[in-house]
Design an enzyme around this catalytic site. Structure first.
Site, PDB file in Angstrom:
ATOM      1  CG  ASP A   1      -2.103  -1.310   1.329  1.00 47.67           C
ATOM      2  OD1 ASP A   1      -2.001  -1.921   0.271  1.00 47.67           O
ATOM      3  OD2 ASP A   1      -1.696  -1.793   2.572  1.00 47.67           O
TER       4      ASP A   1
ATOM      5  CG  HIS B   1      -2.044  -1.446  -7.661  1.00 47.84           C
ATOM      6  ND1 HIS B   1      -0.885  -2.490  -8.631  1.00 47.84           N
ATOM      7  CD2 HIS B   1      -1.126  -2.166  -6.054  1.00 47.84           C
ATOM      8  CE1 HIS B   1       0.017  -3.071  -8.215  1.00 47.84           C
ATOM      9  NE2 HIS B   1       0.151  -2.950  -6.894  1.00 47.84           N
ATOM     10  CB  THR B   2      -5.512   3.637  -5.144  1.00 49.40           C
ATOM     11  OG1 THR B   2      -5.928   2.630  -4.230  1.00 49.40           O
ATOM     12  CG2 THR B   2      -7.082   4.332  -5.341  1.00 49.40           C
TER      13      THR B   2
HETATM   14  P1  IMP Z   1      -2.472 -13.468   1.956  1.00 54.87           P
HETATM   15  O1  IMP Z   1      -1.375 -12.803   0.509  1.00 54.87           O
HETATM   16  O2  IMP Z   1      -4.227 -12.932   0.857  1.00 54.87           O
HETATM   17  O3  IMP Z   1      -2.453 -14.480   1.847  1.00 54.87           O
HETATM   18  O4  IMP Z   1      -2.645 -12.296   3.011  1.00 54.87           O
HETATM   19  C1  IMP Z   1      -0.982 -12.585   4.140  1.00 54.87           C
HETATM   20  C2  IMP Z   1      -0.889 -11.157   4.280  1.00 54.87           C
HETATM   21  O5  IMP Z   1      -0.337 -10.496   3.564  1.00 54.87           O
HETATM   22  C3  IMP Z   1      -1.112 -10.491   5.145  1.00 54.87           C
HETATM   23  O6  IMP Z   1      -1.339  -9.918   7.026  1.00 54.87           O
HETATM   24  C4  IMP Z   1      -2.182  -9.377   4.398  1.00 54.87           C
HETATM   25  O7  IMP Z   1      -2.969  -7.956   4.942  1.00 54.87           O
HETATM   26  C5  IMP Z   1      -0.557  -9.081   3.313  1.00 54.87           C
HETATM   27  N1  IMP Z   1      -0.997  -8.577   2.207  1.00 54.87           N
HETATM   28  C6  IMP Z   1      -1.277  -9.228   1.080  1.00 54.87           C
HETATM   29  N2  IMP Z   1      -1.428  -8.691   0.313  1.00 54.87           N
HETATM   30  C7  IMP Z   1      -1.145  -7.125   0.170  1.00 54.87           C
HETATM   31  C8  IMP Z   1      -1.248  -5.868   0.317  1.00 54.87           C
HETATM   32  O8  IMP Z   1      -1.350  -5.850  -1.995  1.00 54.87           O
HETATM   33  N3  IMP Z   1      -1.042  -4.896   1.284  1.00 54.87           N
HETATM   34  C9  IMP Z   1      -0.432  -4.634   2.305  1.00 54.87           C
HETATM   35  N4  IMP Z   1      -0.778  -5.943   2.353  1.00 54.87           N
HETATM   36  C10 IMP Z   1      -1.048  -6.994   1.601  1.00 54.87           C
END
Ligand code: IMP
Length: 452
Positions: A16, A44-45
């Site tokens: 982010d 992505h915003t």
């Molecule tokens: P997953 O990728 O859904 O398995 O999540 C695993 C960890 O990565 C969690 O803590 C999510 O919140 C974080 N996470 C995954 N993708 C993003 C992203 O694009 N931005 C922020 N956190 C992310």
């Protein structure tokens, strides 16, 4: 052609950072934009002319006219979400026809992966699976529940991994899905007696029917993107690799096990696209002027007080993908120097600097105290990182709003010295400073130091 024409845009923190805005800015200087990791967990915003686009799977480059976009083999694709996103773009006048390609080797997120994601999180939360690691200790990752981990798990377990090309091969698809459903049912029927399981999602006939239908709608986009990319490179195309999820969530180099399931640093480009990493000459490291994190896992500079709340509100720090409030903290230069090292960052983009206006003092973390000793080395393992205490340096803040500033020289002294501290500590020049969400609220600094 080598190096200089290829650029990577990588988040240096926990995601982010504002990569979407940066990719959108740089897309105009490239011919092809490629996603190589992650899936619809990314959000992505991009704000163009006051219009807000939230993209999860389609590369942000789609908003730049004339640019081709590619979803590489390292991405996990949820066809339902991809179709939804394509439809939403079309309804706002962005045509993806002939501009979006999806690797036939990218793995497919099926509905049962999403159920499995939720189920695993529930088991970790309730401690059912925690017996071996300490009863009562929640090991919940805090995933986005988009099925990312289970899909990548099937990919490396092999026999049950469904690839985009399989959506066009009904016999292969059926064989894999039947096996997957049998295995997953057996596993979860034993473990999850009390949990809510939507068993329809594990019904092979239904999964195959829906997957084939979606595959048919995507048929024209599914191709061998490895050849496509090499042919483009061969004809001199400038390629931009768009990282998703960010460095500290990298499955190998992030804060394991509180990470995502792919190589989300620059190191994922080779395996995730078939283009060797050494062809990338320019690596733009994107960072927020402070830290945020969503989900579980350690964050040494976290602020659980009014200051954190103030930054969260000013920065509108709520997830694009899940809407969750993000955890907020001071800038962690120790973690950032590690991220620059493993990514080979050649320039920095500092995003959301405007959010820090109005703070009398800005703190940056320049070391970790571990057992009475201070180190400037990052400790990526979550268990170790959870034990460090941040060592801060205090810098003067800046009172005035900076959302209309257009040159680096026009920034107030506190903002300028904050940027200098970042450059000095990381040893990498800042080339972009973002002072607001719109494309126009961006200060670009050329390599000779002037605005460009
Ligand atoms: P997953 O990728 O859904 O398995 O999540 C695993 C960890 O990565 C969690 O803590 C999510 O919140 C974080 N996470 C995954 N993708 C993003 C992203 O694009 N931005 C922020 N956190 C992310």
């Amino acid at each position: 052609m080598d190096g200089p024409g290829c650029t990577a845009v990588i988040g240096l923190q926990w995601g982010d950072e504002g990569k979407g805005k940066l990719v959108d800015l740089l897309s105009h200087e490239h011919d092809v934009v490629v996603r190589y990791n992650g899936g619809a967990n990314a959000g992505h915003t991009v704000v163009v002319g006051g219009e807000r686009f939230a993209l999860h799977l389609v590369p942000s480059g789609i908003l730049a006219g004339g640019v081709k976009t590619v979803i590489g083999n390292g991405v996990v694709v949820d066809p339902a979400r991809l179709l939804e996103e394509i439809g939403a773009l079309a309804s706002r006048g962005v045509d993806v026809d002939g501009r979006l390609w999806v690797s036939d080797r990218a793995h497919v997120v099926l509905d049962y992966h999403k159920s499995e994601d939720g189920l695993r999180e529930e088991l970790l939360r309730t401690g059912l699976a925690g017996e071996r690691v300490g009863v009562g200790t929640s090991q919940e990752i805090g995933t986005t529940l988009r099925g990312i981990g289970p899909c990548y798990a099937d990919k490396v377990t092999r026999a049950t991994g469904v690839r985009m090309g399989d959506l066009l091969r009904p016999d292969v698809l059926r064989r894999k899905v039947e096996l997957a459903c049998r295995l997953k049912r057996a596993l979860f029927e034993g473990l999850a007696s009390s949990a809510h399981v939507d068993w329809d999602r594990f019904d092979a006939d239904e999964v195959v029917r829906v997957a084939l239908e979606r595959g048919e709608r995507l048929r024209g986009m599914i191709t061998d993107t490895v050849y496509l990319l090499h042919e483009s490179l061969g004809s001199g195309a400038r390629v931009l690799f768009e990282g998703a999820n960010a460095t500290l969530l990298d499955v190998d180099h992030g804060t394991y096990p509180f990470v995502t399931s792919s190589n989300s640093s620059v190191l994922g480009i080779g395996p995730g696209t078939g283009v060797p990493g050494h062809r990338v000459g320019r690596v733009v490291g994107v960072l927020k002027a402070y830290s945020t994190r969503v989900g579980g896992g350690p964050m040494p500079t976290e602020l659980e007080d009014a200051t954190g709340e103030r930054i969260r509100e000013r920065g509108r720090e709520y997830g694009t993908t899940t809407g969750r409030p993000r955890r907020v903290g001071w800038l962690d230069l120790v973690a950032l120097r590690y991220a620059c090292m493993i990514n080979g960052v050649t320039e920095l983009a500092v995003m959301l600097l405007d959010v820090l206006a109005g703070f009398e003092t800005l703190r940056v973390c320049t070391g970790y105290r571990v057992g009475g000793r201070v180190t400037d080395r990052f400790v990526p393992d979550a268990a170790d990182l959870g034990r460090v205490e941040p060592v801060y340096e205090d810098l003067p803040g800046f009172g005035e709003e900076i959302t209309s500033v257009t040159t680096r020289e026009g920034l107030p002294e506190g903002a300028a010295s904050y940027l200098e501290k970042i450059e000095g500590f990381l040893g990498v020049p800042v080339r972009v400073v973002s002072v607001g969400p719109d494309r126009s609220q961006t200060i670009r600094v050329s390599s000779d130091g002037g605005a460009s």
